[in-house]
Scaffold this motif. Structure first.
Motif, PDB file in Angstrom:
ATOM      1  N   PHE A   1     -30.071   7.207  -4.407  1.00 46.72           N
ATOM      2  CA  PHE A   1     -29.698   5.846  -4.806  1.00 46.72           C
ATOM      3  C   PHE A   1     -28.266   5.535  -4.403  1.00 46.72           C
ATOM      4  O   PHE A   1     -27.998   4.486  -3.809  1.00 46.72           O
ATOM      5  CB  PHE A   1     -29.865   5.624  -6.314  1.00 46.72           C
ATOM      6  CG  PHE A   1     -29.584   4.195  -6.682  1.00 46.72           C
ATOM      7  CD1 PHE A   1     -30.602   3.263  -6.682  1.00 46.72           C
ATOM      8  CD2 PHE A   1     -28.294   3.768  -6.960  1.00 46.72           C
ATOM      9  CE1 PHE A   1     -30.332   1.924  -6.965  1.00 46.72           C
ATOM     10  CE2 PHE A   1     -28.018   2.445  -7.252  1.00 46.72           C
ATOM     11  CZ  PHE A   1     -29.046   1.518  -7.255  1.00 46.72           C
TER      12      PHE A   1
ATOM     13  N   LYS B   1     -27.821   5.446  -0.411  1.00 48.67           N
ATOM     14  CA  LYS B   1     -28.626   4.493   0.360  1.00 48.67           C
ATOM     15  C   LYS B   1     -28.864   3.166  -0.344  1.00 48.67           C
ATOM     16  O   LYS B   1     -29.083   2.152   0.306  1.00 48.67           O
ATOM     17  CB  LYS B   1     -29.979   5.121   0.701  1.00 48.67           C
ATOM     18  CG  LYS B   1     -29.866   6.343   1.586  1.00 48.67           C
ATOM     19  CD  LYS B   1     -31.228   6.954   1.863  1.00 48.67           C
ATOM     20  CE  LYS B   1     -31.084   8.159   2.747  1.00 48.67           C
ATOM     21  NZ  LYS B   1     -31.205   9.404   2.046  1.00 48.67           N
ATOM     22  N   GLY B   2     -28.836   3.159  -1.684  1.00 48.62           N
ATOM     23  CA  GLY B   2     -29.209   1.957  -2.420  1.00 48.62           C
ATOM     24  C   GLY B   2     -28.092   1.245  -3.132  1.00 48.62           C
ATOM     25  O   GLY B   2     -28.286   0.153  -3.648  1.00 48.62           O
ATOM     26  N   SER B   3     -26.915   1.849  -3.164  1.00 48.75           N
ATOM     27  CA  SER B   3     -25.805   1.204  -3.870  1.00 48.75           C
ATOM     28  C   SER B   3     -24.938   0.412  -2.905  1.00 48.75           C
ATOM     29  O   SER B   3     -24.973   0.641  -1.696  1.00 48.75           O
ATOM     30  CB  SER B   3     -24.948   2.247  -4.596  1.00 48.75           C
ATOM     31  OG  SER B   3     -24.132   2.941  -3.680  1.00 48.75           O
ATOM     32  N   THR B   4     -24.137  -0.470  -3.456  1.00 51.44           N
ATOM     33  CA  THR B   4     -23.159  -1.194  -2.643  1.00 51.44           C
ATOM     34  C   THR B   4     -21.802  -0.515  -2.679  1.00 51.44           C
ATOM     35  O   THR B   4     -20.939  -0.826  -1.873  1.00 51.44           O
ATOM     36  CB  THR B   4     -22.997  -2.640  -3.149  1.00 51.44           C
ATOM     37  OG1 THR B   4     -22.593  -2.597  -4.524  1.00 51.44           O
ATOM     38  CG2 THR B   4     -24.288  -3.423  -3.016  1.00 51.44           C
TER      39      THR B   4
ATOM     40  N   LEU C   1     -22.190   3.833  -0.493  1.00 54.63           N
ATOM     41  CA  LEU C   1     -23.029   4.049   0.684  1.00 54.63           C
ATOM     42  C   LEU C   1     -22.546   5.243   1.480  1.00 54.63           C
ATOM     43  O   LEU C   1     -21.340   5.400   1.714  1.00 54.63           O
ATOM     44  CB  LEU C   1     -23.041   2.810   1.573  1.00 54.63           C
ATOM     45  CG  LEU C   1     -23.859   1.623   1.077  1.00 54.63           C
ATOM     46  CD1 LEU C   1     -23.676   0.426   1.995  1.00 54.63           C
ATOM     47  CD2 LEU C   1     -25.329   1.987   0.966  1.00 54.63           C
TER      48      LEU C   1
ATOM     49  N   PHE D   1     -27.106   2.816 -12.643  1.00 52.47           N
ATOM     50  CA  PHE D   1     -28.240   2.263 -11.914  1.00 52.47           C
ATOM     51  C   PHE D   1     -29.564   2.604 -12.581  1.00 52.47           C
ATOM     52  O   PHE D   1     -29.672   3.580 -13.315  1.00 52.47           O
ATOM     53  CB  PHE D   1     -28.251   2.721 -10.451  1.00 52.47           C
ATOM     54  CG  PHE D   1     -28.586   4.175 -10.234  1.00 52.47           C
ATOM     55  CD1 PHE D   1     -29.910   4.611 -10.182  1.00 52.47           C
ATOM     56  CD2 PHE D   1     -27.578   5.108 -10.051  1.00 52.47           C
ATOM     57  CE1 PHE D   1     -30.218   5.950  -9.960  1.00 52.47           C
ATOM     58  CE2 PHE D   1     -27.878   6.444  -9.825  1.00 52.47           C
ATOM     59  CZ  PHE D   1     -29.203   6.864  -9.782  1.00 52.47           C
TER      60      PHE D   1
ATOM     61  N   VAL E   1     -33.499   2.933 -10.951  1.00 47.86           N
ATOM     62  CA  VAL E   1     -34.170   2.936  -9.649  1.00 47.86           C
ATOM     63  C   VAL E   1     -34.977   1.647  -9.492  1.00 47.86           C
ATOM     64  O   VAL E   1     -35.492   1.106 -10.478  1.00 47.86           O
ATOM     65  CB  VAL E   1     -35.043   4.192  -9.432  1.00 47.86           C
ATOM     66  CG1 VAL E   1     -34.191   5.446  -9.399  1.00 47.86           C
ATOM     67  CG2 VAL E   1     -36.120   4.305 -10.478  1.00 47.86           C
ATOM     68  N   PRO E   2     -35.056   1.119  -8.274  1.00 43.22           N
ATOM     69  CA  PRO E   2     -35.639  -0.211  -8.049  1.00 43.22           C
ATOM     70  C   PRO E   2     -37.013  -0.440  -8.677  1.00 43.22           C
ATOM     71  O   PRO E   2     -37.263  -1.504  -9.244  1.00 43.22           O
ATOM     72  CB  PRO E   2     -35.698  -0.319  -6.521  1.00 43.22           C
ATOM     73  CG  PRO E   2     -34.569   0.537  -6.056  1.00 43.22           C
ATOM     74  CD  PRO E   2     -34.521   1.690  -7.029  1.00 43.22           C
TER      75      PRO E   2
ATOM     76  N   GLN F   1     -36.612  -1.480 -12.355  1.00 40.86           N
ATOM     77  CA  GLN F   1     -35.678  -2.541 -12.724  1.00 40.86           C
ATOM     78  C   GLN F   1     -36.428  -3.731 -13.323  1.00 40.86           C
ATOM     79  O   GLN F   1     -37.627  -3.887 -13.123  1.00 40.86           O
ATOM     80  CB  GLN F   1     -34.876  -2.976 -11.498  1.00 40.86           C
ATOM     81  CG  GLN F   1     -33.927  -1.899 -11.019  1.00 40.86           C
ATOM     82  CD  GLN F   1     -33.193  -2.261  -9.747  1.00 40.86           C
ATOM     83  OE1 GLN F   1     -33.365  -3.328  -9.164  1.00 40.86           O
ATOM     84  NE2 GLN F   1     -32.346  -1.353  -9.276  1.00 40.86           N
TER      85      GLN F   1
END
Length: 139
Positions: A18, A21-24, A27, A72, A74-75, A78
């Motif tokens: 996460f 690859k998935g955070s702003t 990365l 976070f 995970v998508p 959410q």
């Protein structure tokens, strides 16, 4: 969701995937840095059916200051109020009570954190930072 501070339960594959690859904010962070950050933090793992689906960590001296980060869900989990549950667990943790300053940075979940009393800096003129947002992309 069950929330635990037991670091042995943390799924480093989930956390690293996460964040890298998935955070702003993290990365391309190397796995070794994720491992090091976890070892030096108070961590909160969120679990359903034994699988990690959420994470948060706090850097603190447990007396005067704390910084909440890497929060976070995970998508695929959410939109169910789990981040609210996770932050509630963080904010009610016994070692994080009575602190003079509790900080975080958020670009997309400010409303969530405002529910717990976080607000814009009261005196931003006294705050300073070194911020290198793309540091993990340069290596």
């Amino acid at each position: 969701m069950e929330i635990s501070n037991d670091k042995t339960r943390l799924d480093l594959d989930v956390i690293h995937a996460f964040l890298s690859k998935g955070s702003t904010w993290a990365l391309n962070i190397p796995r070794s840095l994720v491992e090091q950050s976890i070892s030096n933090s108070l961590c909160f793992g969120g679990y359903e059916n034994g699988q990690q689906i959420a994470f948060a960590r706090v850097v603190s001296d447990f007396a005067t200051f704390a910084y909440l980060m890497d929060v976070f869900v995970v998508p695929q989990h959410q939109g169910r109020g789990l981040s609210l549950q996770l932050v509630q667990a963080v904010m009610s943790h016994p070692q994080l009570q009575g602190l003079r300053r509790f900080m975080l940075a958020s670009s997309n979940a400010r409303g969530l954190y405002q529910r717990f009393g976080f607000q814009q800096l009261g005196n931003p003129n006294i705050m300073m930072e070194i911020n290198i947002p793309d540091i993990y992309s340069k290596t």
